[in-house]
Motif scaffolding. Structure first.
Motif, PDB file in Angstrom:
ATOM      1  N   PHE A  31       0.869  -1.179   0.000  1.00  0.00           N
ATOM      2  CA  PHE A  31       0.000   0.000   0.000  1.00  0.00           C
ATOM      3  C   PHE A  31       0.902   1.223   0.000  1.00  0.00           C
ATOM      4  O   PHE A  31       2.090   1.145   0.346  1.00  0.00           O
ATOM      5  CB  PHE A  31      -0.930   0.012   1.230  1.00  0.00           C
ATOM      6  CG  PHE A  31      -0.292   0.589   2.472  1.00  0.00           C
ATOM      7  CD1 PHE A  31       0.517  -0.192   3.279  1.00  0.00           C
ATOM      8  CD2 PHE A  31      -0.476   1.927   2.815  1.00  0.00           C
ATOM      9  CE1 PHE A  31       1.122   0.336   4.407  1.00  0.00           C
ATOM     10  CE2 PHE A  31       0.125   2.463   3.951  1.00  0.00           C
ATOM     11  CZ  PHE A  31       0.927   1.658   4.750  1.00  0.00           C
ATOM     12  N   LEU A  47      -4.046   0.667  -2.602  1.00  0.00           N
ATOM     13  CA  LEU A  47      -3.891  -0.722  -2.126  1.00  0.00           C
ATOM     14  C   LEU A  47      -3.671  -1.613  -3.333  1.00  0.00           C
ATOM     15  O   LEU A  47      -4.395  -1.508  -4.318  1.00  0.00           O
ATOM     16  CB  LEU A  47      -5.192  -1.207  -1.478  1.00  0.00           C
ATOM     17  CG  LEU A  47      -5.540  -0.926  -0.033  1.00  0.00           C
ATOM     18  CD1 LEU A  47      -6.841  -1.656   0.290  1.00  0.00           C
ATOM     19  CD2 LEU A  47      -4.447  -1.337   0.933  1.00  0.00           C
ATOM     20  N   PHE A 107       0.502  -4.834   3.390  1.00  0.00           N
ATOM     21  CA  PHE A 107      -0.736  -5.013   4.156  1.00  0.00           C
ATOM     22  C   PHE A 107      -1.200  -6.452   4.071  1.00  0.00           C
ATOM     23  O   PHE A 107      -0.823  -7.206   3.171  1.00  0.00           O
ATOM     24  CB  PHE A 107      -1.836  -4.055   3.676  1.00  0.00           C
ATOM     25  CG  PHE A 107      -2.473  -4.434   2.364  1.00  0.00           C
ATOM     26  CD1 PHE A 107      -1.891  -4.048   1.162  1.00  0.00           C
ATOM     27  CD2 PHE A 107      -3.653  -5.164   2.324  1.00  0.00           C
ATOM     28  CE1 PHE A 107      -2.471  -4.387  -0.055  1.00  0.00           C
ATOM     29  CE2 PHE A 107      -4.253  -5.509   1.108  1.00  0.00           C
ATOM     30  CZ  PHE A 107      -3.653  -5.120  -0.084  1.00  0.00           C
ATOM     31  N   LEU A 133      -2.426  -2.714   8.057  1.00  0.00           N
ATOM     32  CA  LEU A 133      -1.290  -2.063   7.405  1.00  0.00           C
ATOM     33  C   LEU A 133      -0.019  -2.225   8.222  1.00  0.00           C
ATOM     34  O   LEU A 133      -0.038  -2.156   9.456  1.00  0.00           O
ATOM     35  CB  LEU A 133      -1.568  -0.559   7.232  1.00  0.00           C
ATOM     36  CG  LEU A 133      -2.774  -0.164   6.383  1.00  0.00           C
ATOM     37  CD1 LEU A 133      -2.914   1.360   6.363  1.00  0.00           C
ATOM     38  CD2 LEU A 133      -2.657  -0.706   4.970  1.00  0.00           C
TER      39      LEU A 133
END
Ligand code: MN
Length: 195
Positions: A31, A47, A107, A133
């Motif tokens: 991300f 993302l 992530f 995350l």
């Protein structure tokens, strides 16, 4: 690749942004949050879903407070290599202005249905993505939720309540600098001023 909209909007002979060709495979989904000083300051939250970066423009940027619902307007997919892009998009080009990499990392996708982990693509299609995350600034669990009956592709980004949540720390104010150059936008501008 679903980058036709990304490519259509840009003239790569003029902008230093990546063309999206020759992408490298990476094993852990990434991300990135880019501070984008366009006509209006916003934070682009991206993302990795499949081979592209799904993208949302967040006017106020992310918050660590689970009570905040940060509007996240979905924008066009970006190439994976965009996660390393920091620079100045020239005047007259799409999104003209400074782009700083505000945060970046990997992530873990956590969306479940009936206590079973579902595919990330499915979570995106359902409009409800739960993930954790591992960035330099942003850590822990977040939710991206698509608003129903919205005329714009509007989502909200919410911090889930975990040990990384905070109702007192303004992460945007506290950690304003680029994680790539280490510069604030003012410092970046000064360093890139042509005299
Ligand atoms: Mn942007």
């Amino acid at each position: 690749m679903r980058l036709s909209e990304y490519k259509k909007k840009r003239d790569f002979s003029k902008t230093p942004e990546p063309t999206g060709e020759a992408e490298l495979e990476n094993h852990q989904a990434i991300f990135v949050v880019q501070e984008h000083h366009a006509s209006r300051l916003h934070y682009d939250f991206r993302l990795q879903i499949g081979s592209t970066l799904k993208s949302w423009a967040i006017p106020k940027g992310p918050s660590l407070n689970p009570k905040d619902k940060r509007l996240a307007v979905e924008t066009e997919d970006h190439p994976l290599s965009y996660a390393n892009f920091e620079g100045i998009i020239p005047k007259g080009e799409y999104g003209a202005g400074i782009v700083l990499v505000w945060d970046k990392g990997t992530f873990q996708h956590l969306s479940e249905k009936k206590s079973k982990l579902i595919e990330l693509e499915q979570a995106y299609t359902d409009g409800h993505i739960f993930f954790s995350l591992q960035g330099k600034k942003l850590k822990g669990k977040f939710i991206l939720h698509k608003l129903k009956a919205a005329d714009k592709p509007a989502w909200i980004l919410i911090k889930a309540n975990d040990e990384y949540a905070s109702n007192s720390v303004d992460i945007i104010q506290k950690k304003p600098k680029s994680i790539i150059s280490g510069l604030s936008v003012q410092e970046f501008l000064k360093a890139h001023k042509k005299d």
